[in-house]
Design a protein around this motif. Sequence first.
Motif, PDB file in Angstrom:
ATOM      1  N   GLY A   1      -5.410   2.639  12.337  1.00 58.00           N
ATOM      2  CA  GLY A   1      -4.596   3.837  12.525  1.00 58.00           C
ATOM      3  C   GLY A   1      -4.117   4.483  11.241  1.00 58.00           C
ATOM      4  N   GLY A   2      -4.354   3.797  10.103  1.00 56.73           N
ATOM      5  CA  GLY A   2      -4.018   4.369   8.808  1.00 56.73           C
ATOM      6  C   GLY A   2      -5.267   4.913   8.127  1.00 56.73           C
ATOM      7  N   TYR A   3      -5.216   5.031   6.806  1.00 55.31           N
ATOM      8  CA  TYR A   3      -6.330   5.589   6.042  1.00 55.31           C
ATOM      9  C   TYR A   3      -6.697   4.657   4.886  1.00 55.31           C
ATOM     10  CZ  TYR A   3      -5.549   9.846   8.689  1.00 55.31           C
ATOM     11  OH  TYR A   3      -5.407  10.740   9.723  1.00 55.31           O
ATOM     12  N   ASN A   4      -7.938   4.750   4.457  1.00 53.18           N
ATOM     13  CA  ASN A   4      -8.429   3.930   3.350  1.00 53.18           C
ATOM     14  C   ASN A   4      -9.004   4.856   2.287  1.00 53.18           C
ATOM     15  OD1 ASN A   4     -10.342   2.282   1.721  1.00 53.18           O
ATOM     16  ND2 ASN A   4      -9.726   0.655   3.137  1.00 53.18           N
ATOM     17  N   HIS A   5      -8.495   4.767   1.042  1.00 55.79           N
ATOM     18  CA  HIS A   5      -8.952   5.701   0.002  1.00 55.79           C
ATOM     19  C   HIS A   5     -10.283   5.286  -0.629  1.00 55.79           C
ATOM     20  CE1 HIS A   5      -6.741   2.630  -2.251  1.00 55.79           C
ATOM     21  NE2 HIS A   5      -7.378   3.022  -3.341  1.00 55.79           N
TER      22      HIS A   5
ATOM     23  N   ARG B   1      -9.503  -1.763   7.787  1.00 55.67           N
ATOM     24  CA  ARG B   1      -8.085  -1.725   7.454  1.00 55.67           C
ATOM     25  C   ARG B   1      -7.776  -0.572   6.501  1.00 55.67           C
ATOM     26  NH1 ARG B   1      -5.710  -7.443   5.799  1.00 55.67           N
ATOM     27  NH2 ARG B   1      -3.789  -6.298   6.231  1.00 55.67           N
ATOM     28  N   SER B   2      -6.586  -0.082   6.612  1.00 56.13           N
ATOM     29  CA  SER B   2      -6.146   1.001   5.736  1.00 56.13           C
ATOM     30  C   SER B   2      -5.607   0.436   4.430  1.00 56.13           C
ATOM     31  CB  SER B   2      -5.057   1.825   6.437  1.00 56.13           C
ATOM     32  OG  SER B   2      -3.972   0.998   6.822  1.00 56.13           O
ATOM     33  N   THR B   3      -5.235   1.320   3.505  1.00 58.54           N
ATOM     34  CA  THR B   3      -4.581   0.921   2.251  1.00 58.54           C
ATOM     35  C   THR B   3      -3.252   1.639   2.159  1.00 58.54           C
ATOM     36  OG1 THR B   3      -5.655   2.706   0.989  1.00 58.54           O
ATOM     37  CG2 THR B   3      -6.787   0.567   1.051  1.00 58.54           C
ATOM     38  N   ILE B   4      -2.289   0.988   1.552  1.00 58.68           N
ATOM     39  CA  ILE B   4      -0.950   1.566   1.462  1.00 58.68           C
ATOM     40  C   ILE B   4      -0.962   2.862   0.645  1.00 58.68           C
ATOM     41  CG2 ILE B   4      -0.152   0.335  -0.604  1.00 58.68           C
ATOM     42  CD1 ILE B   4       1.898   0.711   2.609  1.00 58.68           C
TER      43      ILE B   4
ATOM     44  N   ALA C   1       0.592   1.210  10.905  1.00 55.60           N
ATOM     45  CA  ALA C   1      -0.521   0.533  10.236  1.00 55.60           C
ATOM     46  C   ALA C   1      -0.057  -0.218   8.992  1.00 55.60           C
ATOM     47  CB  ALA C   1      -1.601   1.554   9.861  1.00 55.60           C
ATOM     48  N   ASN C   2       1.027   0.272   8.380  1.00 56.38           N
ATOM     49  CA  ASN C   2       1.527  -0.375   7.162  1.00 56.38           C
ATOM     50  C   ASN C   2       1.963  -1.817   7.388  1.00 56.38           C
ATOM     51  OD1 ASN C   2       1.177   1.944   5.625  1.00 56.38           O
ATOM     52  ND2 ASN C   2       3.262   2.659   5.957  1.00 56.38           N
ATOM     53  N   ILE C   3       2.473  -2.107   8.571  1.00 57.96           N
ATOM     54  CA  ILE C   3       3.003  -3.442   8.854  1.00 57.96           C
ATOM     55  C   ILE C   3       1.920  -4.504   8.680  1.00 57.96           C
ATOM     56  CG2 ILE C   3       4.082  -4.906  10.603  1.00 57.96           C
ATOM     57  CD1 ILE C   3       5.877  -2.717   9.452  1.00 57.96           C
ATOM     58  N   THR C   4       0.695  -4.166   9.016  1.00 59.70           N
ATOM     59  CA  THR C   4      -0.398  -5.134   8.890  1.00 59.70           C
ATOM     60  C   THR C   4      -0.786  -5.374   7.432  1.00 59.70           C
ATOM     61  OG1 THR C   4      -2.160  -3.461   9.057  1.00 59.70           O
ATOM     62  CG2 THR C   4      -1.302  -4.369  11.120  1.00 59.70           C
ATOM     63  N   LEU C   5      -0.299  -4.523   6.525  1.00 54.67           N
ATOM     64  CA  LEU C   5      -0.637  -4.639   5.105  1.00 54.67           C
ATOM     65  C   LEU C   5       0.447  -5.357   4.309  1.00 54.67           C
ATOM     66  CD1 LEU C   5      -1.869  -0.944   4.626  1.00 54.67           C
ATOM     67  CD2 LEU C   5      -3.266  -2.939   5.143  1.00 54.67           C
TER      68      LEU C   5
ATOM     69  N   SER D   1       8.815   3.660   5.788  1.00 57.61           N
ATOM     70  CA  SER D   1       9.513   2.966   6.877  1.00 57.61           C
ATOM     71  C   SER D   1      11.026   3.142   6.791  1.00 57.61           C
ATOM     72  CB  SER D   1       9.177   1.475   6.839  1.00 57.61           C
ATOM     73  OG  SER D   1       7.788   1.271   6.978  1.00 57.61           O
ATOM     74  N   SER D   2      11.482   4.018   5.907  1.00 55.57           N
ATOM     75  CA  SER D   2      12.920   4.138   5.650  1.00 55.57           C
ATOM     76  C   SER D   2      13.717   4.620   6.855  1.00 55.57           C
ATOM     77  CB  SER D   2      13.164   5.081   4.471  1.00 55.57           C
ATOM     78  OG  SER D   2      12.661   6.373   4.761  1.00 55.57           O
ATOM     79  N   SER D   3      13.069   5.337   7.755  1.00 55.52           N
ATOM     80  CA  SER D   3      13.790   5.849   8.926  1.00 55.52           C
ATOM     81  C   SER D   3      13.748   4.870  10.098  1.00 55.52           C
ATOM     82  CB  SER D   3      13.201   7.200   9.363  1.00 55.52           C
ATOM     83  OG  SER D   3      11.840   7.040   9.722  1.00 55.52           O
TER      84      SER D   3
END
Length: 327
Positions: free
Chosen positions: A156-160, A167-170, A196-200, A228-230
Amino acid sequence: MKKNTNCNQFILEALLKSTEVLSNEAKNKIKSFLSSQKSENGGFVDRAGKADLYYSVFGYTLALVLDYKVNVVEERKYLRRIKHAEKLDFVHSICFVRCEFLLHLIDLRQKSRLPASKFLSISFAKDLILGKVVKSLKINCSQLLWELEENLANDGGYNHNKKAAERSTIYANYLMWTLYQDLQTEQEVLDEITDANITLMAENGSFANEENSIDGVTSSTAAGLIMSSSSELEEMVKTKEWLKQMLTKRGGFKAAKGVPIADLLSTSTALLALQVTGENMQDYAENSVNFINLHWDESGGFFGSIADMTCDVEYTYYALLGLGVLS
């Protein structure tokens, strides 16, 4: 940072605060350095002296907040040449869209004849102004925006680095999350990236771009915390504590646990993340301001660390960001 707060607007406000605490002499020196980093053919140069979209994002942002005169017509010609001559990778595609966005703001600011502080205050308060910019951006950059979706990962995230990765990258997630905020994308799309960040995340709460890392790096961890600040995720408590552990006695933040010295990029991104999560910045103000000021060069630019004393627009941007966060 509240859920609907735009991160880049938050950053621009911090940069504007930095200009308020700088003397006129200091601002003029920074503007002079900015001129030295300007390419004759448009854009701002990288460390090799070549015009580059990545460095141009920082250059245009500084130009906006410092009321630095920009020939928007010539800069748009530069972007058009890039668009037609090069196949842009994921990162530079995002940089292109952001450059277009910034030039729209610079153009409107210069036509208004208002100082940046007043212009941006009005623009942020009136969605109609930003709405027109976003609408134009979606039309002019529609092909690039469509191509960016090819880097959507299965989580669900993105990979540069890869298209259709598992998997995505932060790093990619942060770039797309902030871009989608600027494009006024639906909140559920932003939430999918955040999820998606949680898995990273490493077990200690830090983030790294490499898969299965047991420890993270400061800039990636700051990005994860900002996104994730909110939220009210319990895991973010560990993330914040890990980030605080990177603070050195001199007020700078180091890039990772094994790194012996602090640097400007890690320091400013960490300070930004701590501020948006409600930390009292007065606890950091004196030491961190002194640390940032130690990286100012007579040229008017800032360098990254004592191990890398070459000034560029990126480090100058991060220096002003750090100073603004602490103001």
